[in-house]
Design a protein around this motif. Structure first.
Motif, PDB file in Angstrom:
ATOM      1  N   ASP A  85       0.832  -1.199   0.000  1.00  0.00           N
ATOM      2  CA  ASP A  85       0.000   0.000   0.000  1.00  0.00           C
ATOM      3  C   ASP A  85       0.871   1.255   0.000  1.00  0.00           C
ATOM      4  O   ASP A  85       0.409   2.331  -0.346  1.00  0.00           O
ATOM      5  N   PHE A  86       2.141   1.118   0.397  1.00  0.00           N
ATOM      6  CA  PHE A  86       3.042   2.266   0.507  1.00  0.00           C
ATOM      7  C   PHE A  86       4.197   2.235  -0.486  1.00  0.00           C
ATOM      8  O   PHE A  86       4.900   3.218  -0.648  1.00  0.00           O
ATOM      9  N   VAL A  87       4.430   1.105  -1.155  1.00  0.00           N
ATOM     10  CA  VAL A  87       5.539   0.962  -2.095  1.00  0.00           C
ATOM     11  C   VAL A  87       4.980   0.427  -3.408  1.00  0.00           C
ATOM     12  O   VAL A  87       4.170  -0.494  -3.410  1.00  0.00           O
ATOM     13  N   ASN A  88       5.426   1.003  -4.540  1.00  0.00           N
ATOM     14  CA  ASN A  88       4.946   0.501  -5.827  1.00  0.00           C
ATOM     15  C   ASN A  88       6.036  -0.307  -6.534  1.00  0.00           C
ATOM     16  O   ASN A  88       7.185  -0.350  -6.108  1.00  0.00           O
ATOM     17  N   ASN A  89       5.657  -0.940  -7.637  1.00  0.00           N
ATOM     18  CA  ASN A  89       6.581  -1.810  -8.359  1.00  0.00           C
ATOM     19  C   ASN A  89       7.792  -1.067  -8.913  1.00  0.00           C
ATOM     20  O   ASN A  89       8.885  -1.618  -8.985  1.00  0.00           O
ATOM     21  N   ASP A  90       7.616   0.200  -9.330  1.00  0.00           N
ATOM     22  CA  ASP A  90       8.747   0.966  -9.857  1.00  0.00           C
ATOM     23  C   ASP A  90       9.813   1.189  -8.795  1.00  0.00           C
ATOM     24  O   ASP A  90      11.009   1.129  -9.079  1.00  0.00           O
ATOM     25  N   GLN A  91       9.398   1.452  -7.562  1.00  0.00           N
ATOM     26  CA  GLN A  91      10.358   1.633  -6.473  1.00  0.00           C
ATOM     27  C   GLN A  91      11.105   0.335  -6.192  1.00  0.00           C
ATOM     28  O   GLN A  91      12.308   0.343  -5.935  1.00  0.00           O
ATOM     29  N   ILE A  92      10.404  -0.791  -6.255  1.00  0.00           N
ATOM     30  CA  ILE A  92      11.043  -2.082  -6.024  1.00  0.00           C
ATOM     31  C   ILE A  92      12.025  -2.385  -7.143  1.00  0.00           C
ATOM     32  O   ILE A  92      13.153  -2.813  -6.897  1.00  0.00           O
ATOM     33  N   LYS A  93      11.627  -2.142  -8.396  1.00  0.00           N
ATOM     34  CA  LYS A  93      12.524  -2.377  -9.535  1.00  0.00           C
ATOM     35  C   LYS A  93      13.779  -1.508  -9.445  1.00  0.00           C
ATOM     36  O   LYS A  93      14.849  -1.916  -9.879  1.00  0.00           O
ATOM     37  N   HIS A  94      13.648  -0.289  -8.890  1.00  0.00           N
ATOM     38  CA  HIS A  94      14.814   0.577  -8.726  1.00  0.00           C
ATOM     39  C   HIS A  94      15.784   0.006  -7.691  1.00  0.00           C
ATOM     40  O   HIS A  94      16.991   0.037  -7.883  1.00  0.00           O
ATOM     41  N   LEU A  95      15.249  -0.525  -6.602  1.00  0.00           N
ATOM     42  CA  LEU A  95      16.107  -1.088  -5.550  1.00  0.00           C
ATOM     43  C   LEU A  95      16.656  -2.464  -5.924  1.00  0.00           C
ATOM     44  O   LEU A  95      17.750  -2.826  -5.533  1.00  0.00           O
ATOM     45  N   TYR A  96      15.883  -3.244  -6.657  1.00  0.00           N
ATOM     46  CA  TYR A  96      16.261  -4.606  -7.048  1.00  0.00           C
ATOM     47  C   TYR A  96      16.090  -4.731  -8.566  1.00  0.00           C
ATOM     48  O   TYR A  96      15.087  -5.261  -9.033  1.00  0.00           O
ATOM     49  N   PRO A  97      17.054  -4.260  -9.349  1.00  0.00           N
ATOM     50  CA  PRO A  97      16.863  -4.197 -10.806  1.00  0.00           C
ATOM     51  C   PRO A  97      16.731  -5.550 -11.497  1.00  0.00           C
ATOM     52  O   PRO A  97      16.148  -5.639 -12.569  1.00  0.00           O
ATOM     53  N   THR A  98      17.248  -6.625 -10.924  1.00  0.00           N
ATOM     54  CA  THR A  98      17.182  -7.932 -11.575  1.00  0.00           C
ATOM     55  C   THR A  98      16.173  -8.860 -10.907  1.00  0.00           C
ATOM     56  O   THR A  98      16.286 -10.069 -10.997  1.00  0.00           O
ATOM     57  N   VAL A  99      15.177  -8.282 -10.264  1.00  0.00           N
ATOM     58  CA  VAL A  99      14.230  -9.073  -9.489  1.00  0.00           C
ATOM     59  C   VAL A  99      13.312  -9.894 -10.403  1.00  0.00           C
ATOM     60  O   VAL A  99      12.881  -9.435 -11.456  1.00  0.00           O
ATOM     61  N   LYS A 100      13.069 -11.156 -10.016  1.00  0.00           N
ATOM     62  CA  LYS A 100      12.050 -11.994 -10.656  1.00  0.00           C
ATOM     63  C   LYS A 100      10.750 -11.761  -9.901  1.00  0.00           C
ATOM     64  O   LYS A 100      10.753 -11.734  -8.672  1.00  0.00           O
TER      65      LYS A 100
END
Length: 104
Positions: A66-81
């Motif tokens: 609810d507080f973090v979106n997918n773009d923020q996660i992709k920025h922190l973990y660029p090779t995430v599955k």
């Protein structure tokens, strides 16, 4: 001496051509998202959570989506599955500790 210089030259050439491959470790993390977390601490289930599992198989972080979106996660973990677990639940691991010490 000429052979040693040629070998040294080839080693240096190999290093400079392939140094990015040699020095960069690609870390593949896994993101499980869109599930309900039951943490086993007696609280209410937490809907819409995300879970980052690092390349060694350990939980790196639990995220409230609810507080973090997918773009923020992709920025922190660029090779995430990414795996969508819509409608699923995650609970702590359960261990069957039931044993019998005698064979009678």
């Amino acid at each position: 001496m000429k052979i040693a210089n040629n070998i040294l030259f080839l080693l240096l050439l190999f290093y400079f051509l392939f140094r990015n491959c040699l020095l960069r470790k690609v870390v593949q993390s896994t993101l499980l998202f869109n599930f309900t977390l039951i943490d086993g601490n007696g609280g209410n289930p937490r809907p819409n959570c995300g879970l980052i599992i690092n390349d060694k198989g350990f939980i790196d972080s639990i995220i409230d989506l609810d507080f973090v979106n997918n773009d923020q996660i992709k920025h922190l973990y660029p090779t995430v599955k990414v795996f969508d677990l819509k409608g699923k639940f995650i609970i702590p691991g359960l261990i069957d500790a039931h044993t019998h010490t005698s064979s009678e």
